[in-house]
Scaffold this active site. Structure first.
Site, mmCIF file in Angstrom:
data_model
loop_
_atom_site.group_PDB
_atom_site.id
_atom_site.type_symbol
_atom_site.label_atom_id
_atom_site.label_comp_id
_atom_site.label_asym_id
_atom_site.label_seq_id
_atom_site.Cartn_x
_atom_site.Cartn_y
_atom_site.Cartn_z
ATOM 1 N N GLU A 270 0.884 -1.169 0.000
ATOM 2 C CA GLU A 270 0.000 0.000 0.000
ATOM 3 C C GLU A 270 0.915 1.210 0.000
ATOM 4 O O GLU A 270 1.501 1.563 1.025
ATOM 5 C CB GLU A 270 -0.916 -0.031 1.222
ATOM 6 C CG GLU A 270 -2.087 0.916 1.108
ATOM 7 C CD GLU A 270 -1.804 2.244 1.774
ATOM 8 O OE1 GLU A 270 -1.491 3.189 1.011
ATOM 9 O OE2 GLU A 270 -1.896 2.340 2.988
ATOM 10 N N CYS A 304 -2.364 8.707 2.964
ATOM 11 C CA CYS A 304 -2.214 8.329 1.565
ATOM 12 C C CYS A 304 -3.518 8.515 0.804
ATOM 13 O O CYS A 304 -3.515 8.645 -0.419
ATOM 14 C CB CYS A 304 -1.721 6.899 1.452
ATOM 15 S SG CYS A 304 -2.744 5.718 2.359
#
Length: 501
Positions: A270, A304
């Site tokens: 990720e 993010c």
């Protein structure tokens, strides 16, 4: 502009000190907390003041291999543990994290900087992965069927992939740990957890909570360290390791993928994001501003999934920007324990300097700061909520992940333009669309290159949903029914026709 200084905090200095003192400072290896093999330590700092919060043992390569050895030794028995037993451990862990919510929230505020209210939200979110995967643990189905020609039988079962290296970032110290540890526990995998050196206290406290919930020795091992490569390097070369799960930057993720190739490890990555927030002219602008605040300011923009590029249709750009800037400018900045603080510090001085460099470059290129845009005076690493208007489409701030409370606004003319601008990025994690036209939402969602899309919603992360991206935002998914699959391998058993003598 200066940082607010409240007369009273929501917690006392004595409460802070007592909580930090209760957190294990050693390495968790084989169920025991112990010092680093060379006696080394590193300090954890409060980003609101720059002061030292705690000193932890700093794991060496030797310690990392000892942790992997403990995980490997525990793997066979843990894999044979009944799914219901693994589920009950996760459920007890959920209950304990919920009971200790105020402790977890305060630890995150102290070591990471986010306001207490937001830290409490992360506890709720992070704990939910423990509950979700406690339920998934007993529902990891295989299948049994007849081959198409009817001669044999097919048996498919899911098996734990084996010992895993879990590397978590500093920005969500509890949630990123629970959404990796919980599915690994549910699937029957053992683990070596490497928390970020900037925010390891929450992970250390969580690991002790897992032990308190009844997790057997060696299933979860924790090696906090000042050297990330000193931990990952030797582990990735060791054939006993079978998977690596990493949340962090794309450059580091690429190096880990290259290292993983040597032993053909399973990988979950990720990585970085550059989320577009698209506002069409038919959107409800008040709801769009509300969503923009949620998508941008979660974690002070240090996420993010944070909205990074605000793409607004030309006819409503001025009105949206005005309303957005007013909402951003009204946020109070201060240490996360201050009762009125809505925006805490950035993680360190380097992060603050990087954010300001992007703002300065954008202004030099023709953008204008509608609110904010100047670092705050005083101790700590604070940066004010900032909205930039008239940002050129080739500005660096639209290409880089900002990781701060800065919102650059640019415009588009048509739906096709919006799609083109949204896809003009190497990243593809989260995206956000605001429009009253549901058909438009479906059309755009099908054409933009992102793993997650928010439809008139500024926060979309949920334990029951698959979290992850495409392109250089990573591989694999965390959460949802997909999350446990990342920690299992599929075995096929071909069975001779039982009706044949």
């Amino acid at each position: 502009m200066t940082v607010s200084s409240a007369q009273h905090t929501t917690v006392s200095n004595e409460r802070e000190a007592a909580l930090v003192a209760s957190v294990p400072t050693g390495l968790l290896i084989g169920g025991q907390w112990r010092d680093a093999s060379d006696g080394g330590t590193f300090d954890v700092h409060d980003p609101a003041t720059g002061e030292v919060l705690a000193t932890l043992s700093s794991a060496t390569s030797e310690d990392a291999l000892a942790a992997l050895g403990a995980a490997d030794n525990a793997q066979a028995s843990w894999a044979r543990t009944a799914p219901r037993e693994r589920a009950e451990i996760l459920r007890r862990a959920f209950d304990l994290v919920t009971e200790r919510a105020e402790d977890f929230a305060l630890l995150m505020t102290l070591e990471m900087g986010k306001p207490l209210a937001e830290a409490r939200g992360e506890v709720t979110y992070g704990a939910e992965f423990l509950r979700w995967f406690s339920e998934e643990a007993v529902r990891d189905y295989g299948r049994y069927l007849t081959t198409p020609e009817g001669k044999n039988k097919i048996l498919v079962q899911h098996k734990p992939v084996g010992p895993c290296l879990l590397i978590t970032p500093w920005n969500f110290p509890l949630a990123t740990a629970t959404r990796k540890v919980a599915p690994a526990v549910a699937a029957g995998c053992t683990m070596v957890l490497k928390p970020a050196k900037l925010t390891p206290l929450t992970a250390q406290y969580f690991a002790q909570t897992m032990l308190d919930a009844g997790l057997p020795a060696g299933v979860l091992n924790v090696v906090s360290s000042s050297s990330a490569s000193g931990i990952s390097g030797p582990l990735m070369k060791d054939s006993r390791l079978r998977k690596v799960s990493f949340t962090g930057s794309t450059p580091v993720g690429k190096r880990l993928i290259a290292d993983a190739a040597q032993n053909v490890l399973r990988t979950s990555m990720e990585l970085g994001g550059n989320a577009p927030f698209i506002v069409f002219e038919d959107a409800d602008l008040d709801k769009a501003v509300e969503g923009a605040m949620a998508a941008k300011m979660r974690n002070m923009g240090e996420a993010c999934t944070a909205a990074n590029r605000f793409l607004v249709q030309e006819s409503v750009a001025a009105e949206f920007t005005q309303k957005f800037a007013a909402a951003m400018g009204a946020l109070a900045t201060g240490r996360g324990t201050e009762p009125d603080a809505k925006v805490g510090p950035l993680i360190d001085a380097g992060a603050r300097d990087d954010v300001h460099a992007l703002v300065t470059a954008a202004v030099d290129a023709g953008a204008s700061a509608v609110t904010g845009g100047t670092p705050l005076d005083g101790p700590g690493y604070f940066y004010p909520p900032t909205v930039l208007a008239n940002v050129p489409n080739d500005a660096e701030i639209l290409r880089q992940e900002i990781f701060g409370p800065v919102a650059p606004v640019t415009t588009f003319s048509t739906e096709a333009d919006a799609i083109r601008l949204a896809n003009a990025s190497e990243y593809g994690l989260a995206s956000y669309l605001y429009s009253r036209d549901f058909n438009r939402l479906l059309r755009v969602a099908e054409q933009i290159e992102f793993g997650m899309v928010g439809f008139n919603a500024g926060v979309i992360s949920n334990a029951a949903a698959p979290f992850g991206g495409v392109k250089q935002s990573g591989l694999g998914r965390e959460g949802g029914s997909e999350g446990i699959a990342e920690y299992t391998t599929t075995q096929y058993i071909g069975i001779a026709d039982p009706y044949t003598d």
